[in-house]
Design an enzyme around this catalytic site. Structure first.
Site, PDB file in Angstrom:
ATOM      1  N   SER A   4       2.278   2.760   2.643  1.00 59.50           N
ATOM      2  CA  SER A   4       1.048   2.680   2.221  1.00 59.50           C
ATOM      3  C   SER A   4       0.186   2.886   3.439  1.00 59.50           C
ATOM      4  CB  SER A   4       0.834   0.150   2.164  1.00 59.50           C
ATOM      5  OG  SER A   4       0.100  -0.422   2.629  1.00 59.50           O
ATOM      6  N   TYR A  50       5.102  -6.279   7.239  1.00 60.76           N
ATOM      7  CA  TYR A  50       4.973  -4.913   5.650  1.00 60.76           C
ATOM      8  C   TYR A  50       4.175  -3.946   6.566  1.00 60.76           C
ATOM      9  CZ  TYR A  50       2.310  -3.474   1.980  1.00 60.76           C
ATOM     10  OH  TYR A  50       2.284  -1.897   0.699  1.00 60.76           O
ATOM     11  N   LYS A  61       6.192  -0.701   6.282  1.00 58.74           N
ATOM     12  CA  LYS A  61       5.154   1.292   5.804  1.00 58.74           C
ATOM     13  C   LYS A  61       5.334   2.397   6.312  1.00 58.74           C
ATOM     14  CE  LYS A  61       4.803  -0.548   2.279  1.00 58.74           C
ATOM     15  NZ  LYS A  61       5.785  -0.039   0.164  1.00 58.74           N
TER      16      LYS A  61
END
Length: 296
Positions: A142, A155, A159
């Site tokens: 991401s 998150y 990532k």
């Protein structure tokens, strides 16, 4: 990796969003695709919507956070198609809120899917590709793997780890002169169902995965709740108005065919990346810069 027609691909998180779009794009290249997802009904619906012949698509229910499930995914792929050439480790989930308010269950869930899902995919499929002498692996990271985003620490951590893991894997394969390629996908805002990822969260004591209004006793900070709600609303709006997953899938297929490592979807976001690393080299403190990250 050239000459995709007739080759076999495995795509995780394939029932919706980027995973579904990648599956469709590969099928359009006359590939055979194993579509893996944790949601059986969504997977069945997705495949029926494709209209592809059954001999070209294999649905597999798989929890990528479980090594045994991913091993089973590989066995089913090889039993059905006899081979595998492309592996897209794409499944992903997200939670929101201040890092100190994320529960252990939040961290375990997000890292389990986003990071361990990729680790499991690499551990299971890379030896197969190396032994056969060619293939390609695509790991979905991401922009949050290149630029730290507040209010989404699990998150962001997952990532960043996927980016580092992908680079290490690429270099390792180069060291052994392998013809197995690696790409890391770092999308910006894409119109997916990521914001509703909690629908697939295992039953735990904390069911509010998007906004954690209560952490462990004594950890709730005064004033974070309203900011958190605003941040969630902004994220949902950006996702709802994001790039068509089909455009992302096109970039992925191009990277597979050309052996390209970095896959960026939003050129306007690159100044945020270069700015972050420039501050790192200059030993400057982190700074929240929304340049390119938030559309004008």
């Amino acid at each position: 990796m050239e000459n995709l027609p007739g080759k076999v691909a495995v795509v995780t998180g394939a029932a919706s969003g980027i995973g579904f779009a990648i599956s469709k794009a590969l099928l359009d290249r006359s590939m055979k695709v194993v579509m893996a997802d944790i949601e059986q009904k969504a997977l069945e619906k997705a495949i029926s919507g494709l209209g592809a012949p059954s001999e070209q698509v294999l649905p597999v229910v798989c929890d990528v956070s479980k090594p045994g499930d991913v091993d089973d995914l590989a066995r089913k792929c090889l039993d059905y198609f006899g081979q595998v050439h492309v592996v897209c480790n794409n499944a992903g989930v997200v939670t929101g809120g201040p890092s100190w308010e994320q529960t252990l269950e939040d961290w375990q869930w997000v890292l389990g899917v986003n990071l361990w899902g990729v680790i499991n995919g690499i551990r299971t499929f890379t030896p197969i590709l190396v032994d056969q002498g060619f293939g390609h692996i695509v790991n979905t990271a991401s922009m949050a793997g290149l630029v730290a985003l507040p209010m989404s620490a699990p998150y962001t951590v997952s990532k960043h780890a996927v980016v580092g893991l992908s680079e290490a894997l690429y270099l390792e394969l180069e060291l052994i002169s392998s013809k197995v390629g690696v790409s890391v996908l770092c999308p910006g805002w894409v119109k997916t169902s990521l914001k509703d990822a909690d629908r697939n969260r295992p039953n735990t004591s904390n069911q509010d995965t998007q906004i954690n209004d209560s952490g462990p006793p004594g950890t709730q900070s005064e004033g974070t709740g309203s900011f958190e709600v605003q941040a969630r609303g902004l994220m949902e709006s950006l996702i709802d108005n994001g790039m068509d997953p089909a455009q992302v899938a096109g970039l992925v297929v191009d990277a597979i065919e050309t052996g390209k490592f970095w896959i960026h979807t939003h050129d306007e976001m690159k100044p945020a990346i270069s700015g972050r690393f420039a501050r790192c080299v200059a030993e400057e403190n982190p700074r929240l810069s929304l340049e390119g990250l938030i559309p004008n």
